[in-house]
Design an enzyme around this catalytic site. Structure first.
Site, PDB file in Angstrom:
ATOM      1  N   SER A  95       0.746  -1.386  -0.080  1.00  0.00           N
ATOM      2  CA  SER A  95       0.003   0.034  -0.072  1.00  0.00           C
ATOM      3  C   SER A  95       0.913   1.122  -0.109  1.00  0.00           C
ATOM      4  O   SER A  95       1.863   1.290  -0.748  1.00  0.00           O
ATOM      5  CB  SER A  95      -0.842  -0.217   1.216  1.00  0.00           C
ATOM      6  OG  SER A  95      -1.991   1.141   0.972  1.00  0.00           O
ATOM      7  N   ASP A 232      -9.309  -4.927  -5.437  1.00  0.00           N
ATOM      8  CA  ASP A 232      -8.648  -3.747  -4.584  1.00  0.00           C
ATOM      9  C   ASP A 232      -9.067  -2.520  -5.153  1.00  0.00           C
ATOM     10  O   ASP A 232      -8.508  -1.706  -5.856  1.00  0.00           O
ATOM     11  CB  ASP A 232      -7.097  -3.997  -4.426  1.00  0.00           C
ATOM     12  CG  ASP A 232      -6.525  -2.964  -3.638  1.00  0.00           C
ATOM     13  OD1 ASP A 232      -7.282  -1.980  -2.851  1.00  0.00           O
ATOM     14  OD2 ASP A 232      -5.347  -3.008  -3.518  1.00  0.00           O
ATOM     15  N   HIS A 260      -7.115  -5.892  -1.120  1.00  0.00           N
ATOM     16  CA  HIS A 260      -5.852  -5.250  -0.793  1.00  0.00           C
ATOM     17  C   HIS A 260      -4.945  -6.013   0.053  1.00  0.00           C
ATOM     18  O   HIS A 260      -3.977  -5.271   0.071  1.00  0.00           O
ATOM     19  CB  HIS A 260      -6.261  -3.944   0.107  1.00  0.00           C
ATOM     20  CG  HIS A 260      -5.417  -2.988   0.041  1.00  0.00           C
ATOM     21  ND1 HIS A 260      -4.961  -2.238  -0.883  1.00  0.00           N
ATOM     22  CD2 HIS A 260      -4.705  -2.120   1.461  1.00  0.00           C
ATOM     23  CE1 HIS A 260      -3.993  -1.231  -0.631  1.00  0.00           C
ATOM     24  NE2 HIS A 260      -3.991  -1.287   0.861  1.00  0.00           N
TER      25      HIS A 260
END
Length: 281
Positions: A95, A232, A260
């Site tokens: 991320s 995601d 994610h």
């Protein structure tokens, strides 16, 4: 078995957690959150070192904006590398932490053998964020959208109760954007994670918005693994990474039943793909 230790970097107490044995993989982010995402099987193949950054570290002094630039994060990682006596390492960023991993690899390429980037957008600009929201509105199922509306309605009371944990509560209430199983409740994965919101806001809102990973990766020579989840929506669409298709040192894998966190959602396939890539030599 995991061992926890801490180091002081320029007035910030950064914890790190070591799990497994073998070739070291330095996972930048939270020493509390990330050990919960990777499988036991994966840690049997490698030594995973989960390192806090300043956004999740306890300050031991008053700090100001100059104390939490991306350059400062990079120097903390280098400080940790020296303390841990790591060299020729694999660095991983998931991320927003992918921006930290890339920044470190740019600054210290001599210490990075390979890099793993998971579930990240190519930039965190406002334009890209809006693009991801528009993608969700256009392609998410009606049930997923309904779940999101139910979850996000609870955010206000979360913030009234614990405003200092805004980042955590946002991540939890965005579950329908984050998981293949949009009903999944990620609360337990965030237990004990306390962000420094001033630092988080700056990094995610300003520093990462100024970065373009496509441009930066193009100029890095080490092998790079880019893992993306089809569902995601936080960093959607996966087509943002299409420009990397013809880049020989980049391997892109799309996890078709993940959002994610493919290491948590598709652990067997995730382990298989990543272990094979690392062992390619």
């Amino acid at each position: 078995m995991m061992t926890y230790q801490k180091m002081i970097c320029d007035g910030f107490e950064l914890n790190y957690c070591i799990k497994g044995q073998g070739q070291p993989i330095l996972v930048v982010g939270s020493s509390v959150y990330y050990p919960r995402l990777f499988s036991e099987n994966f840690s049997q193949h490698f030594q995973l070192i989960f390192l806090d950054h300043r956004g999740f570290g306890k300050p031991t002094r008053a700090f100001k904006q100059a104390d939490y630039t991306l350059d400062k994060i990079v120097e903390d990682i280098e400080h940790a590398r020296q303390i841990l006596k790591l060299d020729d390492l694999i660095i991983a960023g998931h991320s927003g932490h992918a921006f930290m991993a890339v920044a470190y690899a740019k600054a210290y390429p001599q210490h990075v053998q390979k890099m793993i980037l998971l579930n990240t957008a190519t930039t965190n600009s406002q334009e890209r964020q809006q693009q991801s929201l528009s993608y969700f509105e256009a392609y998410a199922s009606a049930k997923r959208k309904h779940q999101f509306q139910q979850d996000i309605a609870l955010l206000e009371q979360d913030l009234k109760r614990e405003p200092e944990r805004r980042f955590v509560h946002m991540c939890i209430r965005m579950g329908a954007h984050s998981f293949y199983d949009y009903t999944f409740n990620a609360t337990s994965t965030w237990d004990g994670v306390y962000p420094n919101m001033e630092i988080i806001d700056y990094l995610w809102g300003v520093a990462f918005a100024e970065q373009n990973l496509l441009q930066q990766i193009h100029h890095l020579n080490m092998p790079i693994f880019v893992g993306l989840g089809r569902y995601d929506y936080l960093v959607a669409p996966v087509s943002l990474w299409d420009a990397m298709e013809c880049t020989p040192h980049v391997k892109k894998v799309i996890f078709e039943k993940s959002g994610h966190n493919p290491m948590l959602e598709e652990p067997e396939y995730f382990d298989e793909q990543l272990i094979a890539w690392i062992n390619e030599g």
